[in-house]
Enzyme design. Structure first.
Site, short mmCIF file in Angstrom:
data_model
loop_
_atom_site.label_atom_id
_atom_site.label_comp_id
_atom_site.label_asym_id
_atom_site.label_seq_id
_atom_site.Cartn_x
_atom_site.Cartn_y
_atom_site.Cartn_z
CG ASP A 21 -4.44 -66.38 -46.54
OD1 ASP A 21 -4.84 -66.56 -47.71
OD2 ASP A 21 -4.65 -65.34 -45.91
CD GLU A 96 -11.29 -64.05 -54.19
OE1 GLU A 96 -11.77 -62.92 -54.00
OE2 GLU A 96 -10.39 -64.53 -53.48
CE LYS A 132 -10.72 -66.53 -50.31
NZ LYS A 132 -9.25 -66.48 -50.23
CB THR A 156 -13.76 -64.29 -49.37
OG1 THR A 156 -12.60 -63.72 -48.80
CG2 THR A 156 -14.09 -63.59 -50.68
CG PHE A 178 -11.07 -60.76 -44.50
CD1 PHE A 178 -11.58 -62.02 -44.76
CD2 PHE A 178 -10.31 -60.15 -45.47
CE1 PHE A 178 -11.32 -62.67 -45.96
CE2 PHE A 178 -10.04 -60.78 -46.67
CZ PHE A 178 -10.55 -62.04 -46.92
#
Length: 329
Positions: A21, A96, A132, A156, A178
């Site tokens: 990440d 993303e 994403k 996400t 998350f």
């Protein structure tokens, strides 16, 4: 680590696909994850490091030479980082879509297609990339279209079972619940402290994982946003876990047994009942979940803010490049 016993990171890799990440290439080389994932926050941080100046300079020169918009230069910068990451990891790289498109179905689809096309121009096939997208209702609708076109999506900012179910129903390739942000909300709301076993973020991922496995859902569960190594250990066996460099380092240095905590053989009676979600039901369930609705909105705001900051950085570099060129005349 002592003797020849494997580190906890090595043990984790034997049961879970480990994803980095970060946008920091050196960290990725050090810990050898299978995949890598980025977001506007990570790209913004990496773009300010001297090691990645060539990636920034290339995007700025490209944009200035073609009179492109700042947003287009920022997009190119993100793909520059993504392309470099594909040279390091053997698997997938997540790039993303702009957070300010989180409630725009057509805008998200158009941007995703453009990202995939830019990777293709560089010889990077779509099988190496995940697009994403924030798991809003609009983002999930966009993902359904993209998945039908063979563009795999990483959904996400997932904080609830309702989001996870809607993503699966849309055929999303992967979701990112998350963990740490769920924990943050509960700590702030209750003032309580939590162990890895009582951590509400860990519990949320376990619930989603059990739902998917019990009901034969193919969508991959990738836990994200960890606050400590204990959360990661409590999810050992999850399909994938995306982990920041400092926690990868901690796991690499740690020894001792790491038992598998999640297994795919889940009886249907152990999992939540199958849900059927239309837009009205999805929005109602999300609204009823204060944590999920608040953290989703907050996450979009944060990514939007960091995207604006990245564009500001690009804009400054474009102005500096133009001024330098004028001074040389």
């Amino acid at each position: 680590m002592t003797g020849t016993s494997p580190s906890k990171l090595d043990q984790l890799k034997s049961m879970t696909t480990v994803v980095a990440d970060t946008g920091d290439m050196e960290s990725i080389r050090t810990f050898a994850p299978v995949d890598a994932t980025t977001n506007p926050t990570l790209i913004l941080k990496a773009a300010q490091l001297p090691a990645y100046e060539p990636l920034v300079a290339e995007a700025v020169a490209w944009g200035r030479g073609r009179g492109r918009l700042t947003s287009e230069v920022a997009d190119r910068l993100a793909v520059n980082f993504g392309e470099e990451l594909t040279k390091i990891v053997p698997g997938r790289v997540s790039t993303e879509v702009d957070a300010d498109l989180s409630f725009d179905v057509e805008g998200t689809i158009e941007k995703a297609r453009a990202i995939i096309a830019e990777y293709a121009r560089r010889g990077v096939g779509r099988e190496r990339i995940l697009i994403k997208i924030a798991a809003t209702w609009e983002g999930i609708r966009a993902a359904r279209v993209l998945q039908e076109e063979g563009i795999d999506c990483n959904m996400t900012l997932v904080f609830s079972l309702a989001q996870a179910v809607a993503c699966a129903d849309a055929g999303a390739f992967l979701i990112s619940p998350f963990v740490g942000r769920i924990l943050d909300w509960h700590v702030k709301a209750t003032g309580a402290s939590f162990t890895p076993e009582t951590d509400p973020g860990v519990a949320s991922v376990r619930q989603i994982y059990e739902y998917y496995k019990a009901h034969g859902v193919a969508t991959i569960v990738m836990g994200a946003s960890f606050r400590n190594a204990g959360e990661i250990e409590a999810l050992a066996g999850c399909d994938r876990l995306t982990i920041a460099p400092q926690l990868l380092d901690e796991l690499a240095r740690a020894s001792g047994p790491l038992p598998r905590r999640l297994t795919p053989n889940i009886p249907a009676d152990r999992a939540p009942a199958r849900l059927s979600l239309d837009e009205k039901t999805f929005r109602l369930l999300l609204n009823e979940d204060a944590m999920a609705s608040e953290k989703l909105a907050e996450g979009i705001r944060q990514f939007s803010r960091d995207l604006r900051a990245l564009r500001d950085l690009v804009s400054q570099r474009l102005r500096a490049s133009a001024e330098s060129a004028f001074a040389d005349l």
